[in-house]
Design an enzyme around this catalytic site. Structure first.
Site: not given
Length: 240
Positions: A19, A42, A74
């Site tokens: 991670s 954005d 992920h």
């Protein structure tokens, strides 16, 4: 402590993380958070943000053990294709390594002309090539990869899938949902269809992600029928 880790790494020790611990292995412009839809809407912003929807990155980067591409984790499970593409485009990088859960890219000789990686685990390592548009490769256990030449080495237990099924591939209405984009890509890779489009569930604005088989596309199979890996699937993201 970091100096000690660098010395051990220089002597051949393996450095690993999961991670955020994998993301911090990279060099400049380390991802710090955000979701795919908001990243496309954005853009990516430098810094750390309490808002989980803000697509952020740290310009100074991580530890710098792997510098041949950005790292995201992920990747399939959390639908991070859009986030990864936008961050690379905004920061001028031409390659992203997107790691799936329970999956690793074992890299040897990082930073040298002989740098190479090997995929381990049950998921895929997703490599985004942004040199000319966006090309997506999904490599599974046993595949090798050489960053200098942008070439993969197929796993010994796979073969090319030359004639996919005639089943149509349905468009998706939640392309950045958990595992949706990768499943859509694998379904397309295993079919005779040439393109498929997924749409964001948000519609203010709505984005469409079109996946297409181009001249360099190759699908791989282990059972002779189902696509388990692919290379050079063209990705086009547009506002609709």
């Amino acid at each position: 402590m970091l100096a000690s880790i660098r010395r051990r790494h220089g002597a051949g020790a393996v450095i690993a993380g999961t991670s955020a611990g994998a993301q911090i292995q990279q060099g400049a412009d380390m991802v710090t958070g955000g979701e795919s839809y908001q990243a496309l809407r954005d853009g990516a912003r430098p810094g750390y943000f309490d808002d989980p929807d803000t697509s952020g990155y740290w310009p100074a980067g991580g530890f710098g053990f792997l510098t041949s591409g950005l790292i995201d984790t992920h990747f399939s499970a959390y639908g991070r294709l859009g986030r990864a593409v936008q961050l690379a485009a905004d920061t001028g990088h031409d390659r992203v390594y997107g790691l799936d859960p329970d999956t690793a890219l074992l890299v040897t000789d990082p930073g040298s002309r002989d740098e190479r990686g090997q995929v381990l685990g049950t998921g895929g390592v997703n490599i985004l090539d942004l040199r000319h548009g966006v090309r997506w490769s999904h490599l599974t256990a046993g595949f090798g990869y050489r960053p200098r030449t942008w070439q993969e080495q197929p796993a010994p237990d796979v073969r090319r899938l030359l004639d996919g099924s005639g089943e149509p591939v349905a468009d998706s209405l939640d392309v950045f949902g958990d595992d949706v984009a990768t499943r859509l890509a694998l379904d397309l890779a295993g079919s005779r269809a040439r393109t498929v489009t997924g749409y964001t569930r948000q519609d203010a604005p709505r984005f469409a992600v079109t996946l297409a088989k181009g001249a360099g596309f190759t699908a791989y199979t282990r059972d002779g029928h189902t696509a388990t890996a692919f290379r050079d699937l063209a990705v086009q993201i547009r506002q609709v």
